[in-house]
Write a protein that holds these residues in place. Structure first.
Motif, PDB file in Angstrom:
ATOM      1  N   ASP A   1     -11.487   3.463   3.520  1.00  0.00           N
ATOM      2  CA  ASP A   1     -10.064   3.443   3.197  1.00  0.00           C
ATOM      3  C   ASP A   1      -9.389   4.297   4.261  1.00  0.00           C
ATOM      4  OD1 ASP A   1      -7.465   3.910   2.158  1.00  0.00           O
ATOM      5  OD2 ASP A   1      -8.186   3.423   0.148  1.00  0.00           O
ATOM      6  N   ALA A   2      -8.868   3.642   5.290  1.00  0.00           N
ATOM      7  CA  ALA A   2      -8.310   4.364   6.439  1.00  0.00           C
ATOM      8  C   ALA A   2      -7.192   5.308   6.015  1.00  0.00           C
ATOM      9  CB  ALA A   2      -7.802   3.367   7.475  1.00  0.00           C
ATOM     10  N   ALA A   3      -6.351   4.871   5.085  1.00  0.00           N
ATOM     11  CA  ALA A   3      -5.224   5.703   4.664  1.00  0.00           C
ATOM     12  C   ALA A   3      -5.694   7.018   4.046  1.00  0.00           C
ATOM     13  CB  ALA A   3      -4.350   4.931   3.672  1.00  0.00           C
ATOM     14  N   ASN A   4      -6.824   6.976   3.348  1.00  0.00           N
ATOM     15  CA  ASN A   4      -7.334   8.185   2.692  1.00  0.00           C
ATOM     16  C   ASN A   4      -7.774   9.265   3.673  1.00  0.00           C
ATOM     17  OD1 ASN A   4      -6.975   7.023   0.205  1.00  0.00           O
ATOM     18  ND2 ASN A   4      -9.135   6.727  -0.234  1.00  0.00           N
TER      19      ASN A   4
ATOM     20  N   LYS B   1      -4.350   0.028   2.535  1.00  0.00           N
ATOM     21  CA  LYS B   1      -3.051   0.575   2.150  1.00  0.00           C
ATOM     22  C   LYS B   1      -2.601   1.426   3.328  1.00  0.00           C
ATOM     23  CE  LYS B   1      -4.721   4.564  -0.618  1.00  0.00           C
ATOM     24  NZ  LYS B   1      -6.148   4.329  -0.848  1.00  0.00           N
ATOM     25  N   ASP B   2      -1.527   2.175   3.184  1.00  0.00           N
ATOM     26  CA  ASP B   2      -0.959   2.871   4.332  1.00  0.00           C
ATOM     27  C   ASP B   2      -0.463   4.248   3.890  1.00  0.00           C
ATOM     28  OD1 ASP B   2      -0.044   3.212   6.975  1.00  0.00           O
ATOM     29  OD2 ASP B   2       0.753   1.171   7.053  1.00  0.00           O
TER      30      ASP B   2
ATOM     31  N   ASP C   1       2.905  10.444   1.877  1.00  0.00           N
ATOM     32  CA  ASP C   1       2.673   9.616   0.690  1.00  0.00           C
ATOM     33  C   ASP C   1       1.957   8.335   1.089  1.00  0.00           C
ATOM     34  OD1 ASP C   1       3.770  11.088  -1.436  1.00  0.00           O
ATOM     35  OD2 ASP C   1       5.801  10.492  -0.856  1.00  0.00           O
ATOM     36  N   GLU C   2       1.192   7.778   0.138  1.00  0.00           N
ATOM     37  CA  GLU C   2       0.646   6.455   0.381  1.00  0.00           C
ATOM     38  C   GLU C   2       1.748   5.431   0.172  1.00  0.00           C
ATOM     39  OE1 GLU C   2      -2.622   5.660  -2.272  1.00  0.00           O
ATOM     40  OE2 GLU C   2      -1.292   5.012  -3.852  1.00  0.00           O
ATOM     41  N   CYS C   3       1.581   4.279   0.813  1.00  0.00           N
ATOM     42  CA  CYS C   3       2.567   3.209   0.725  1.00  0.00           C
ATOM     43  C   CYS C   3       1.851   1.887   1.023  1.00  0.00           C
ATOM     44  CB  CYS C   3       3.710   3.440   1.706  1.00  0.00           C
ATOM     45  SG  CYS C   3       3.210   3.500   3.440  1.00  0.00           S
ATOM     46  N   PRO C   4       2.499   0.749   0.775  1.00  0.00           N
ATOM     47  CA  PRO C   4       1.880  -0.534   1.104  1.00  0.00           C
ATOM     48  C   PRO C   4       1.623  -0.683   2.604  1.00  0.00           C
ATOM     49  CG  PRO C   4       3.684  -0.850  -0.443  1.00  0.00           C
ATOM     50  CD  PRO C   4       3.773   0.577   0.045  1.00  0.00           C
TER      51      PRO C   4
ATOM     52  N   GLU D   1      -4.795  -2.699  -1.813  1.00  0.00           N
ATOM     53  CA  GLU D   1      -4.713  -1.962  -3.077  1.00  0.00           C
ATOM     54  C   GLU D   1      -3.477  -1.082  -3.152  1.00  0.00           C
ATOM     55  OE1 GLU D   1      -7.680   0.976  -3.865  1.00  0.00           O
ATOM     56  OE2 GLU D   1      -7.190   2.116  -2.084  1.00  0.00           O
ATOM     57  N   HIS D   2      -3.241  -0.564  -4.374  1.00  0.00           N
ATOM     58  CA  HIS D   2      -2.138   0.359  -4.648  1.00  0.00           C
ATOM     59  C   HIS D   2      -0.809  -0.192  -4.139  1.00  0.00           C
ATOM     60  CE1 HIS D   2      -4.938   4.123  -5.075  1.00  0.00           C
ATOM     61  NE2 HIS D   2      -5.369   3.075  -5.757  1.00  0.00           N
ATOM     62  N   THR D   3      -0.573  -1.476  -4.396  1.00  0.00           N
ATOM     63  CA  THR D   3       0.645  -2.133  -3.927  1.00  0.00           C
ATOM     64  C   THR D   3       1.407  -2.708  -5.113  1.00  0.00           C
ATOM     65  OG1 THR D   3      -0.476  -2.719  -1.862  1.00  0.00           O
ATOM     66  CG2 THR D   3       1.556  -3.910  -2.381  1.00  0.00           C
ATOM     67  N   PRO D   4       2.670  -2.291  -5.324  1.00  0.00           N
ATOM     68  CA  PRO D   4       3.461  -2.877  -6.412  1.00  0.00           C
ATOM     69  C   PRO D   4       3.554  -4.393  -6.266  1.00  0.00           C
ATOM     70  CG  PRO D   4       4.577  -0.966  -5.465  1.00  0.00           C
ATOM     71  CD  PRO D   4       3.420  -1.280  -4.568  1.00  0.00           C
ATOM     72  N   LEU D   5       3.599  -5.084  -7.384  1.00  0.00           N
ATOM     73  CA  LEU D   5       3.596  -6.550  -7.352  1.00  0.00           C
ATOM     74  C   LEU D   5       4.749  -7.112  -6.531  1.00  0.00           C
ATOM     75  CD1 LEU D   5       2.563  -7.502 -11.008  1.00  0.00           C
ATOM     76  CD2 LEU D   5       1.215  -7.730  -8.915  1.00  0.00           C
TER      77      LEU D   5
END
Length: 201
Positions: free
Chosen positions: A97-100, A131-132, A144-147, A175-179
């Motif tokens: 998970d690159a963002a992590n 994710k980003d 913060d994480e984001c899409p 992942e972790h992306t609002p619909l």
């Protein structure tokens, strides 16, 4: 941490992989920091705790992937390799998970940092999350994480690196992306793959 029995449950329902965190000392959340997370002693303790799970995963024909995160025992590329080697099981690998893994110093050169990780870990990585992260203009550091597509990560670079260093059947989960933002995120991933010259299905 997942219990050994979770391997049999996952296999029962047709799963080939079980993704869990790598572990940490924070009592409130396994992906939050603690000063005792960043040592060889922490890696050895995590490996000892993972070995029964690894044994069950081997017996169940399941692959366990450990999600990396800079605040956990899997805090950097060297720690990731040390933990996998200490577990000593072909049934335990890593989830990239690159963002992590992005901290302040890595934010401005994220592609180079992720490239170094893939070169160092190579076949120890089995799965990926997409994710980003975004840094806000504020008086104190706040990331913060984001899409995907809304932060610092260049997924054309990441997808190309994954295609170069990992098996062709490696999967990447958005992942972790609002619909309401998922269509744009998926469009960005497909456009990034096209820029990288990589076919995804």
């Amino acid at each position: 941490m997942a219990s050994p029995g979770s391997c049999w449950t996952s296999a029962k329902y047709g799963s080939s992989r079980l993704a869990i965190g790598g572990g940490g000392k924070n009592p409130n959340h396994s992906f939050c920091g603690h000063p005792d997370n960043f040592s060889d002693a922490a890696i050895n303790e995590a490996a000892s705790n993972l070995k029964p799970l690894a044994h069950d995963a081997e017996a169940a024909g399941l692959l366990v992937t450990l999600e990396i995160h800079f605040a956990t025992v899997l805090c950097d590329w060297d720690a990731c390799r040390k933990l996998i080697e200490a577990v000593e099981s072909p049934a335990v690998k890593l989830n990239l998970d690159a963002a992590n893994m992005i901290r302040y110093d890595d934010y401005w050169n994220s592609s180079d940092y992720i490239r170094a990780g893939l070169q160092k870990l190579g076949a120890l990585i089995e799965t990926c999350h997409a994710k980003d992260v975004v840094m806000h203009d504020a008086l104190h550091l706040h990331i913060d994480e984001c899409p995907v597509g809304e932060g610092c990560l260049n997924y054309a670079d990441i997808i190309q690196l994954v295609d170069t260093h990992l098996p062709p059947d490696t999967y990447m989960v958005v992942e972790h992306t609002p619909l309401d933002k998922l269509p744009a995120a998926m469009r960005y991933i497909r456009e990034s793959a096209a820029k990288a010259g990589v076919t995804i299905v």
